[in-house]
Design a protein around this motif. Structure first.
Motif, short mmCIF file in Angstrom:
data_model
loop_
_atom_site.label_atom_id
_atom_site.label_comp_id
_atom_site.label_asym_id
_atom_site.label_seq_id
_atom_site.Cartn_x
_atom_site.Cartn_y
_atom_site.Cartn_z
N SER A 311 -3.80 46.97 43.74
CA SER A 311 -5.12 47.58 43.90
C SER A 311 -5.23 48.91 43.18
O SER A 311 -6.31 49.29 42.72
CB SER A 311 -5.41 47.79 45.39
N MET A 312 -4.12 49.63 43.06
CA MET A 312 -4.14 50.94 42.42
C MET A 312 -3.75 50.89 40.95
O MET A 312 -3.67 51.91 40.27
CB MET A 312 -3.23 51.90 43.18
N LEU A 313 -3.52 49.67 40.44
CA LEU A 313 -3.13 49.50 39.05
C LEU A 313 -4.14 50.05 38.05
O LEU A 313 -3.75 50.57 37.00
CB LEU A 313 -2.86 48.01 38.78
N PRO A 314 -5.47 49.97 38.28
CA PRO A 314 -6.42 50.51 37.31
C PRO A 314 -6.18 51.98 36.96
O PRO A 314 -6.44 52.40 35.82
CB PRO A 314 -7.77 50.32 38.00
N ILE A 315 -5.68 52.77 37.90
CA ILE A 315 -5.41 54.19 37.62
C ILE A 315 -4.38 54.31 36.51
O ILE A 315 -4.57 55.03 35.52
CB ILE A 315 -4.93 54.91 38.89
N GLY A 349 -14.59 60.09 42.63
CA GLY A 349 -13.77 58.95 43.03
C GLY A 349 -13.30 59.06 44.47
O GLY A 349 -13.28 58.07 45.21
N LEU A 350 -12.94 60.26 44.89
CA LEU A 350 -12.50 60.46 46.27
C LEU A 350 -13.65 60.23 47.25
O LEU A 350 -13.48 59.62 48.31
CB LEU A 350 -11.94 61.87 46.44
N VAL A 366 -13.01 49.30 46.88
CA VAL A 366 -11.78 49.90 46.38
C VAL A 366 -11.81 50.08 44.87
O VAL A 366 -11.51 51.17 44.35
CB VAL A 366 -10.56 49.05 46.79
N PHE A 367 -12.19 49.05 44.14
CA PHE A 367 -12.13 49.07 42.68
C PHE A 367 -12.97 50.21 42.09
O PHE A 367 -12.48 50.96 41.24
CB PHE A 367 -12.56 47.72 42.11
N PRO A 368 -14.25 50.38 42.47
CA PRO A 368 -15.03 51.48 41.89
C PRO A 368 -14.39 52.84 42.15
O PRO A 368 -14.41 53.72 41.28
CB PRO A 368 -16.39 51.35 42.59
N ALA A 369 -13.83 53.02 43.34
CA ALA A 369 -13.24 54.32 43.69
C ALA A 369 -12.02 54.62 42.82
O ALA A 369 -11.89 55.73 42.28
CB ALA A 369 -12.86 54.33 45.17
N ILE A 375 -10.51 57.69 35.79
CA ILE A 375 -11.22 58.32 34.67
C ILE A 375 -11.11 59.85 34.77
O ILE A 375 -10.89 60.54 33.77
CB ILE A 375 -12.70 57.88 34.65
N GLY A 376 -11.26 60.36 35.98
CA GLY A 376 -11.12 61.80 36.17
C GLY A 376 -9.73 62.29 35.81
O GLY A 376 -9.57 63.34 35.17
#
Length: 494
Positions: A311-315, A349-350, A366-369, A375-376
């Protein structure tokens, strides 16, 4: 053997590949520790029937020794040999990892984690120092870029691999995995030439390191155990006093020392000081929130460990794909805008994470956040790193990077210790989904306020350099790929 500016190993040769293999895998053990352990925390808590405070200690035990000793770890390599100290760190880290894997109690696990932090403080600064001293001057940028890229790939697969091990076998295997990696590093390290800094002082700042460990330990105990020890305040007060004496003594020792590991004069640069304030804000929010998010996804949304990691892979993927471009943008337009806008986007995001509630869908909540959060980070981290290095004389770049690295670690330690009790997440809260969800929302609001404050400080305090004084060459050191809880400065000590 020392490598001169004109000499050194050529990129693409056999020895070069061995050096990159050793440094990527060696530093990767420490970088992955943050993401993998976060994902494993619910399983560890269940195994030991731990409280939230127990889970906090699993993280802070490691961060205390890593934060306090990482500056001295770099200087030990300069004095006694970068290869030697790096390999001691690798061996130390792997042995401590085995102790973590076989820990019969939570207390033993936390103690083993503190030993891991010592190993990390020895090996983390050494990886890029080895590249800097081993490769030809004209090949260093390419070597560092390869190291950073491969580190990013490792950062991407780490949460998935760790989640798979936790879900399919046991959380203990995430620590056992470090042992075969360490063996490969030790084999590859035969091809690393030894190097020293002949100009480095032979003085080791032992008093500073000891006071730092004592102060951070006292602070962590007071912050973590204070809410749970209301009936026994004496111990908490003593811990707080130890923090004041230790950290105050550390500052006095560094001021008086002829060879301090933290030269306080470096903070005379406003640009450097403001950059480190922003580092504290961003990495505090990053470490504290991602610690709680990994637990929230599993305990509130019912994700498995591997699903939480994915779930946190996009970061990580966003950092891997766009950090270099963000560094180039900051070099072109100046760091003030990216270092102000980036933390504001992180804040957004937070705030989006407050939409993560029991029953929420991944794609809508979850994904949009995590995408906005990522990005930030992209806009913030690379410009922040190059600004830290540019704020001091080139001869002090290693010190500046090390200080920034330590600030990021201390920020993570404080955030992991402070956010849960401030958000009401104490005792067995992580086993109560609704209570944890409400506390998580409070924690991310605190993190958002911290990042917003950092954006204001950055906007007011960061100055764009005079375009005529900025060199035209590329900046290979401004392309960091950070795992949660790890500062970009890890990649910039060279």
């Amino acid at each position: 053997m020392s490598t001169s500016e004109e000499g050194g190993i050529r990129y693409g040769t056999g020895p070069a590949r061995w050096i990159l293999l050793a440094t990527v895998l060696g530093s990767g053990m420490a970088f992955l520790d943050g993401t993998v352990v976060n994902v494993a925390l619910p399983a560890i808590g269940k195994n030991f029937a731990a409280s939230v405070a127990g889970l906090q200690w699993v993280l802070t035990g490691y961060l205390i020794t890593l934060s306090a000793l990482i500056l001295i770890g770099g200087s030990l390599g300069d004095i006694f040999g970068r290869r030697r100290v790096f390999l001691i760190g690798v061996a130390w880290f792997s042995i401590a990892s085995l102790l973590c894997a076989v820990s019969p109690t939570l207390g033993v696990l936390v103690a083993a984690r503190t030993l891991q932090g010592i190993g990390g403080a020895l090996l983390v600064p050494g990886s890029l120092s080895i590249i800097q001293s081993s490769f030809r001057a004209k090949d260093r940028g390419r070597a560092i870029g390869t190291w950073s890229g491969l580190g990013g790939v490792a950062g991407a697969i780490g949460p998935l691999a760790g989640g798979a091990l936790v879900t399919g076998v046991s959380w203990r295997l995430i620590f056992v995995l470090n042992v075969p990696v360490a063996i490969i590093v030790l084999i590859a390290a035969r091809h690393i030439p030894e190097s020293h800094d002949e100009t480095a002082s032979r003085h080791v700042d032992v008093p500073g390191a000891a006071l730092g460990v004592l102060g951070l330990t006292g602070m962590a105990y007071a912050l973590i155990e204070g809410p749970a020890q209301r009936s026994n305040t004496t111990v908490v007060v003593l811990a707080a006093a130890l923090a004041v004496v230790g950290l105050g003594g550390f500052l006095v020792a560094e001021h008086r020392s002829r060879h301090p590991m933290l030269p306080l004069g470096i903070f005379a640069s406003r640009q450097f000081s403001v950059s480190n304030i922003l580092t504290f804000a961003v990495y505090g929010a990053l470490s504290g929130v991602l610690f709680l998010l990994a637990v929230d996804l599993q305990q509130v949304l019912g994700y498995s460990a591997i699903e939480a990691g994915a779930s946190m892979l996009p970061i990580t993927l966003l950092m891997l794909a766009f950090s270099a471009r963000a560094g180039q943008l900051a070099s072109r337009i100046g760091p003030r805008l990216p270092m102000s806008l980036g933390p504001l986007i992180i804040t957004g995001g937070l705030l989006l994470m407050t939409r993560i509630r029991p029953g929420s869908l991944y794609l809508s909540a979850v994904f949009p956040a995590v995408v906005v959060f990522g990005i930030g980070l992209v806009l913030t981290v690379a410009p922040l790193t190059t600004t830290v290095l540019a704020a001091v004389d080139a001869t002090h770049a290693g010190v500046a990077s090390g200080v920034n690295n330590a600030v990021a670690r201390v920020a993570g330690l404080v955030a992991v210790a402070v956010l849960p009790p401030l958000a009401g997440l104490t005792g067995a809260a992580y086993r109560q989904p609704l209570r944890f969800s409400n506390g998580f929302h409070t924690a991310v609001l605190i993190g958002a306020a911290l990042c917003a404050a950092g954006a204001v400080v950055s906007g007011l305090g960061i100055a764009n350099p005079d375009p005529e004084t900025v060199p035209a060459e590329d900046h290979p050191l401004s392309c960091p790929i950070t795992a949660p809880g790890y500062g970009a400065a890890d990649r910039d000590r060279a």
